[in-house]
Design a protein around this motif. Structure first.
Motif, short mmCIF file in Angstrom:
data_model
loop_
_atom_site.label_atom_id
_atom_site.label_comp_id
_atom_site.label_asym_id
_atom_site.label_seq_id
_atom_site.Cartn_x
_atom_site.Cartn_y
_atom_site.Cartn_z
N UNK A 314 0.84 -1.20 0.00
CA UNK A 314 0.00 0.00 0.00
C UNK A 314 0.88 1.25 0.00
N UNK A 315 0.59 2.16 -0.91
CA UNK A 315 1.31 3.43 -1.02
C UNK A 315 0.47 4.51 -0.34
N UNK A 316 0.92 4.95 0.83
CA UNK A 316 0.19 5.97 1.59
C UNK A 316 0.46 7.36 1.02
N UNK A 317 -0.56 8.22 1.05
CA UNK A 317 -0.43 9.64 0.67
C UNK A 317 0.15 9.80 -0.73
N UNK A 318 -0.31 8.96 -1.66
CA UNK A 318 0.30 8.92 -2.99
C UNK A 318 0.05 10.18 -3.80
N UNK A 319 -1.13 10.76 -3.69
CA UNK A 319 -1.45 11.89 -4.56
C UNK A 319 -1.81 11.40 -5.95
N UNK A 320 -2.08 12.31 -6.85
CA UNK A 320 -2.54 11.94 -8.18
C UNK A 320 -1.41 11.65 -9.15
N UNK A 321 -0.21 12.13 -8.89
CA UNK A 321 0.87 11.97 -9.87
C UNK A 321 2.09 11.26 -9.29
N UNK A 322 1.91 10.57 -8.18
CA UNK A 322 2.99 9.83 -7.52
C UNK A 322 4.08 10.74 -6.93
N UNK A 323 3.85 12.05 -6.94
CA UNK A 323 4.81 12.94 -6.28
C UNK A 323 4.58 12.97 -4.78
N UNK A 324 3.44 12.45 -4.36
CA UNK A 324 3.15 12.41 -2.94
C UNK A 324 2.36 13.62 -2.50
N UNK A 325 1.25 13.37 -1.81
CA UNK A 325 0.39 14.47 -1.38
C UNK A 325 0.94 15.21 -0.18
N UNK A 326 1.81 14.56 0.60
CA UNK A 326 2.39 15.21 1.77
C UNK A 326 3.57 16.05 1.33
N UNK A 327 3.60 17.29 1.76
CA UNK A 327 4.65 18.22 1.35
C UNK A 327 6.02 17.80 1.85
N UNK A 328 6.07 17.20 3.04
CA UNK A 328 7.34 16.91 3.68
C UNK A 328 7.87 15.53 3.30
#
Length: 717
Positions: A314-328
């Motif tokens: 499972x990829x947590x906080x993936x976001x829509x483009x795999x850049x990651x939704x979490x800023x940090x």
């Protein structure tokens, strides 16, 4: 802490006891730790392993045996540690925390130097043990002290790496070994170590990953071992790809018939790190980067919900483009003791903060929440009932321990401060403040630390020390260092300003990434704007008496500044292990580093490499400049320092060159470090009207007199 200073000097810094991260027992009532102290009078380092009673605050000696290290709890009353044996062997020593020196015994001896011990109690009552050690190509333990010597000093290499950090590569590789500690049927019997097995034998994998991998590169559960290793099919000098592997082990005598299993990361080809089992051993969490060839890409969280199904990730906080939704970008992860929460240590606005997130599958994937952001947390250990134990440092405290409850609304409780929040060193939180200015890129703010001397008076002005950090993907933080200590420089009589310009970590991935193809661009402009802001806003800073200094990328920036207008603002510069010529970066060991930051392979992107080459602007060099470069620095070779010094001397610019044949990218030997501080402070102070350190401190004078000084005065280029 046995040092109490009236003034915080380099001698005080380097001789102060250095305390390790704390290792608490399960309920947090006692804490194991090691502490080392260097005596300049005796020219000797002494080490102890101690135990802290949290309730009383009393610390007692467990052992001061030479070579004793890595204390761990077997249970709340028993301790395991390592000691050095004969001819390079390592003893595994066990004893009761009460009266350890009288009741300890050797449970087994491993015929090699071992480290990174991990323990886990099995259902049988035996204890699984794992550790790292060098292995020969056939998978057996390697012991340098008894290994046959080569007849020739020649080394023939057929692939890179040839050397890494400060060592030449040999055929031997780090590996993970495992076994058990078991007692006999007699209740009074002692633990005995079984034979040990190389978990990586025949795989071509190396773990922990040199040069800095340790216990963070693998983990142990009752079900097996999880570890990270570089992809052996790729050249390590040009790739950062690190994969995650799981080895099921039924009883820690033999590996499972299922064998080693790779944990998939679809679309992610960068470095993985921090693999950790859940407390029940049924889940695995780890961090991974998307890009190969970029060590500072964003770390993102992955979880394997069932170790029996390692293909389910499972990829947590993936976001829509795999850049990651979490800023940090988290640095490491730890499970809470109940397995319901994951903790993150995260570089965040000049600190290393603690964040958390629930792990339950059916919960909404909201972004991690801040638990605690103050100072720098270096280590977290789970305790019973959802509590946790923290180790950390600050700019004025070289070691503190604290505990947290499971409830984030409850503040951390301080357990111990080695320096009493800086008072032992004569330091105070009032010396530290923070400022911001507008960055070169639209919408960016540049965060900087301001450190004043302890005797600061707002009726006086102080010369500026502009401190530029390395990396470049790094940051100045609220943390302690014996190599780059803000306070020890401020105590010479400076106001230190330590900025985190474009490329720094902890301010969002976009800010970090923006330094690519901009080494002398946006960060330099941020520093120019910062100098102007200091001139206009800090009336207690005398910018007409300014100096600048930096190491690694900070050293590169000193050389870049020297060739550009900002260089004329300073009375003196200091470069430690910096870049002089971009072309010379082809001689570095980790080629992926310049290839990523400078746009690609050297032969295909020579214009990009040349654009940010400090040597191109040597015709402008004019400011007095101290160059420091050591011979074991294989990341930035000593030729870089020699070239810069040669140019300075050939142009008739006041300059000095300091080198250590036995130091790497850092200066770690206390005697060398004292000389380093003496030369640096003498150089800087003499150019801004402050007394030379060697003329005001007997230890500094002795350090300078004890070094070889070569050179004649009055020579013309």
């Amino acid at each position: 802490m046995t040092v109490r200073a009236t003034k915080f000097t380099p001698e005080v810094l380097l001789s102060a006891p250095r305390r390790s991260a704390g290792v608490p027992n399960w309920n947090g009532s006692f804490v194991l730790y090691s502490v080392s102290t260097y005596s300049f009078a005796e020219q000797e380092r002494k080490s102890e392993i101690r135990v802290l009673n949290v309730l009383t605050g009393e610390s007692t000696l467990l052992t001061n045996q030479s070579g004793a290290r890595e204390p761990n709890w077997l249970d709340d009353g028993s301790v395991l540690l390592l000691t050095s044996g004969d001819e390079g062997a390592t003893n595994i020593v066990i004893g009761s925390v009460d009266g350890f020196q009288e009741n300890n015994y050797t449970a087994g001896t491993v015929n090699a130097s071992i480290s990174n011990i991990k323990l886990k109690t099995l259902e049988s009552g035996a204890i699984a043990i794992a550790f790292s050690a060098l292995a020969k190509p056939d998978g057996s333990l390697y012991n340098e002290e008894i290994a046959p010597k080569y007849r020739s000093t020649g080394k023939l290499y057929k692939e890179i790496f040839v050397r890494h950090w400060d060592t030449w590569i040999t055929p031997n590789r780090n590996s993970i070994f495992y076994g058990t500690l078991s007692k006999g049927s007699d209740i009074s019997s002692q633990y005995e170590l079984s034979s040990v097995t190389n978990a990586l034998k025949g795989t071509n994998f190396e773990s922990p990953i040199p040069p800095f991998g340790g216990t963070d590169n693998f983990d142990l559960s009752t079900n097996g071992i999880v570890f990270v290793a570089k992809d052996p099919k790729l050249l390590p000098a040009t790739h950062t790809k690190v994969d995650v592997y799981y080895i099921p082990i039924s009883d820690f005598t033999v590996a499972s018939s299922r064998g080693l299993q790779e944990i998939a990361r679809p679309g992610f080809k960068g470095a993985s790190s921090s693999p950790v089992f859940s407390p029940d051993g049924k889940q695995i969490a780890f961090l991974s980067m998307k890009q190969d060839g970029y060590e500072s890409d964003k770390n993102q969280l992955f979880v394997v919900p069932d170790v029996n199904r390692p293909g389910w990730v499972m990829h947590y906080f993936a976001g829509e483009d795999d850049k990651g939704a979490w800023k940090l970008s988290p640095d490491s992860i730890t499970w809470r003791s109940d397995g319901k929460v994951l903790y993150f240590l995260v570089s965040d606005y000049g600190r290393v903060a603690l964040y958390y997130t629930p792990t339950a599958f059916n919960q909404t994937r909201s972004l991690p929440k801040l638990f605690f952001r103050h100072n720098t947390i270096s280590d977290i250990r789970p305790l019973e009932n959802g509590r946790a134990f923290l180790s950390g440092t600050s700019m004025i405290d070289n070691s503190f321990y604290a505990t947290i409850e499971s409830d984030p609304s409850k503040p951390p409780r301080l357990v111990s401060s080695a320096s009493r929040n800086g008072t032992v060193f004569g330091l105070s939180p009032s010396q530290i403040s923070e400022v911001e200015w507008d960055g070169a890129a639209n919408g960016t703010k540049i965060h900087a630390w301001v450190i004043k001397p302890s005797n600061f008076s707002d009726t006086e002005t102080y010369p500026l020390a502009y401190y530029i950090h390395g990396g470049p993907q790094g940051a100045w933080g609220d943390s302690w260092s014996t190599r780059w200590n803000y306070a020890v420089l401020a105590e010479q009589g400076y106001v230190v300003v330590a900025p985190n310009p474009t490329g720094s970590t902890g301010y969002g991935q976009e800010f970090t990434d923006a330094i690519q193809n901009q080494w002398g661009g946006l960060p330099y402009q941020d520093l120019v704007k910062g100098f102007a802001w200091i001139e206009q806003n800090l009336d207690f800073v005398d910018t007409d008496r300014a100096v600048a200094l930096g190491a690694s990328y900070g050293g590169y920036m000193m050389n870049w500044i020297q060739g550009h207008p900002l260089g004329r603002k300073f009375k003196a510069l200091m470069t430690h292990d910096g870049v002089f010529s971009m072309t010379a970066q082809v001689s570095s060991e980790e080629l992926w580093f310049p290839e990523h930051d400078l746009g690609g392979k050297f032969w295909n992107h020579q214009a990009d490499w040349a654009r940010w080459d400090p040597s191109r602007f040597a015709q402008n060099w004019a400011t007095p400049h101290l160059i420091i470069h050591s011979e074991l620095d294989y990341r930035l070779t000593i030729a870089e320092g020699l070239a810069a010094f040669n140019v300075l001397q050939d142009k008739g610019i006041e300059s000095q060159f300091l080198t250590f044949p036995d130091e790497n990218h850092w200066v770690l030997n206390p005697e060398n470090s004292l000389l380093w501080h003496t030369v640096v402070f003498d150089w800087l102070n003499s150019h801004v009207g402050l007394p030379k350190y060697s003329e005001t401190d007997p230890a500094a004078k002795a350090a300078l007199e004890g070094a070889m000084v070569v050179g004649r005065t009055g020579l013309k280029p």
